[in-house]
Design a protein around this motif. Structure first.
Motif, PDB file in Angstrom:
ATOM      1  N   ARG A 132       0.839  -1.198   0.000  1.00 29.17           N
ATOM      2  CA  ARG A 132       0.000   0.000   0.000  1.00 29.17           C
ATOM      3  C   ARG A 132       0.873   1.246   0.000  1.00 29.17           C
ATOM      4  O   ARG A 132       1.798   1.370   0.809  1.00 29.17           O
ATOM      5  CB  ARG A 132      -0.899   0.006   1.231  1.00 29.17           C
ATOM      6  N   ASN A 182       0.848   5.698  -0.079  1.00 30.99           N
ATOM      7  CA  ASN A 182       0.010   6.756   0.485  1.00 30.99           C
ATOM      8  C   ASN A 182      -1.079   7.209  -0.484  1.00 30.99           C
ATOM      9  O   ASN A 182      -2.184   7.576  -0.074  1.00 30.99           O
ATOM     10  CB  ASN A 182       0.865   7.939   0.937  1.00 30.99           C
ATOM     11  N   LEU A 217      -3.826   4.678  -0.308  1.00 29.91           N
ATOM     12  CA  LEU A 217      -4.529   4.913   0.952  1.00 29.91           C
ATOM     13  C   LEU A 217      -5.479   6.089   0.829  1.00 29.91           C
ATOM     14  O   LEU A 217      -6.637   6.022   1.262  1.00 29.91           O
ATOM     15  CB  LEU A 217      -3.505   5.162   2.057  1.00 29.91           C
ATOM     16  N   GLN A 268      -9.568   6.063   1.240  1.00 30.75           N
ATOM     17  CA  GLN A 268     -10.202   6.884   2.270  1.00 30.75           C
ATOM     18  C   GLN A 268     -11.180   7.900   1.692  1.00 30.75           C
ATOM     19  O   GLN A 268     -12.094   8.346   2.383  1.00 30.75           O
ATOM     20  CB  GLN A 268      -9.134   7.615   3.085  1.00 30.75           C
ATOM     21  N   SER A 276      -8.512  -1.642  -0.532  1.00 28.55           N
ATOM     22  CA  SER A 276      -8.870  -1.658   0.890  1.00 28.55           C
ATOM     23  C   SER A 276      -8.453  -2.944   1.594  1.00 28.55           C
ATOM     24  O   SER A 276      -8.124  -2.917   2.788  1.00 28.55           O
ATOM     25  CB  SER A 276     -10.387  -1.466   1.046  1.00 28.55           C
ATOM     26  N   ASP A 318       1.884   4.257  10.913  1.00 31.31           N
ATOM     27  CA  ASP A 318       1.484   4.516   9.539  1.00 31.31           C
ATOM     28  C   ASP A 318       2.302   5.639   8.914  1.00 31.31           C
ATOM     29  O   ASP A 318       2.578   5.608   7.706  1.00 31.31           O
ATOM     30  CB  ASP A 318      -0.007   4.865   9.467  1.00 31.31           C
ATOM     31  N   TYR A 357       3.917   5.041   5.177  1.00 28.88           N
ATOM     32  CA  TYR A 357       3.290   5.636   3.992  1.00 28.88           C
ATOM     33  C   TYR A 357       3.732   7.055   3.655  1.00 28.88           C
ATOM     34  O   TYR A 357       3.542   7.487   2.518  1.00 28.88           O
ATOM     35  CB  TYR A 357       1.761   5.631   4.162  1.00 28.88           C
TER      36      TYR A 357
END
Length: 229
Positions: A65, A67, A70, A74, A120, A150, A154
Motif C-alpha cells: 500500500r 500513500n 490509501l 479513504q 482496501s 502509519d 506511507y
C-alpha cells in the motif's frame, strides 16, 4: 531461476508498466513486490489496477500500500479525504474511470468494486523476505515492522536511517528521484524514479542488484545498481 523483484511507484503509468513487464521478462515463477502508489498523477490508474488484479491471479504478486492508494480508499466515504486526494493527484485517477474524461463528483461510482476491494483489503503495509524488508515509504529502525506507525510506512521521506533492527536492507519507493536513478545507502534502497514526471519506472532484482527501467515513451534501459549509485 526465480527472482525476487521490486517495482517502484507506478502512478498510473500503464504504458511504462507493460513495457517494463516485457523488458524484464517477468514469469509466474518470479515473486513481484510492488511498492505502492499505483494510482494518481499518471493517465491510466484504472488500467494499472486491472493489471495488478490480473497478475494477482496468475503470478506471485505481493502488492504493498502506498500513500496515494490509501488516500483513494479513504476518499470513498469522506468528503475531506476526497477533496485532499483530488489536490494530490486524484484528479488524474478519476479521469481514468470517467466515460467523458472529467473528474466530476459522480466518477467515484465508476470505480469497480474489485478495485475498491484491492485498495482496501488486498494491499499490504510491508513485506519481509529472509534478507530484505519492502515498504512504500520508510521505517523506524528500532521498531519491528509489525509495530511501525502509519506515518513511517506511507509518508516519511527517504533519509539516511540506521539499519533496521532486524539487520535487513530496506527497499522502498515514495521519495521520487528526479534524476531517474535510484538512491541508496548501506541500509536502504529507494527505487521511485518518477515514472509519472517524464522519468522512469524501475524494477530491481534485489539479489543480483540488476535494475531495469521503462518509461511512458516505450524506452528501456538496464544496469546494475552498483554502477549508478
Amino acid at each position: 531461476m526465480p527472482r525476487l523483484l521490486a517495482i517502484g511507484d507506478i502512478h498510473g503509468c500503464y504504458k511504462a508498466l507493460v513495457t517494463l513487464e516485457t523488458f524484464v521478462e517477468i514469469t509466474p515463477e518470479d515473486t513481484i513486490v510492488t511498492l505502492g502508489d499505483y494510482v494518481d498523477r499518471g493517465p491510466d490508474s484504472r488500467r494499472v489496477l486491472d493489471w495488478l488484479i490480473s497478475k494477482d491471479k496468475t503470478h506471485k504478486l505481493i502488492p504493498l500500500r502506498g500513500n496515494h492508494d490509501l488516500m483513494m480508499a479513504q476518499s470513498r466515504n469522506n468528503q475531506d479525504h476526497y477533496d485532499r486526494w483530488l489536490g494530490l493527484g486524484g484528479y488524474a485517477a478519476l479521469c481514468s474511470y470517467s466515460p467523458n474524461g472529467k473528474a466530476d463528483a459522480g466518477t467515484l461510482e465508476n470505480v469497480p468494486q474489485s478495485h475498491w476491494n484491492f485498495l482496501s483489503n488486498r494491499v499490504l503495509p510491508y513485506y519481509e523476505s529472509d534478507h530484505f524488508i519492502f515498504v512504500h515509504a520508510s521505517y523506524d529502525p528500532d521498531v519491528p515492522m509489525s509495530e511501525q506507525e502509519d506515518y513511517f510506512l506511507y509518508w516519511e521521506k527517504f533519509s539516511y536511517q540506521p539499519r533496521h533492527a532486524s539487520g535487513k536492507v530496506v527497499v522502498c519507493g515514495h521519495t521520487s528521484q528526479k534524476s531517474g536513478y535510484p538512491i541508496r545507502t548501506d541500509n536502504a534502497i529507494c527505487i521511485d524514479t518518477r515514472a509519472y514526471g517524464s522519468g522512469w519506472l524501475s524494477c530491481l532484482d534485489v539479489e543480483s542488484k540488476r535494475l531495469w527501467q521503462a518509461n511512458q515513451f516505450g524506452e528501456t534501459r538496464k544496469f546494475f545498481l552498483d554502477d549508478v549509485c
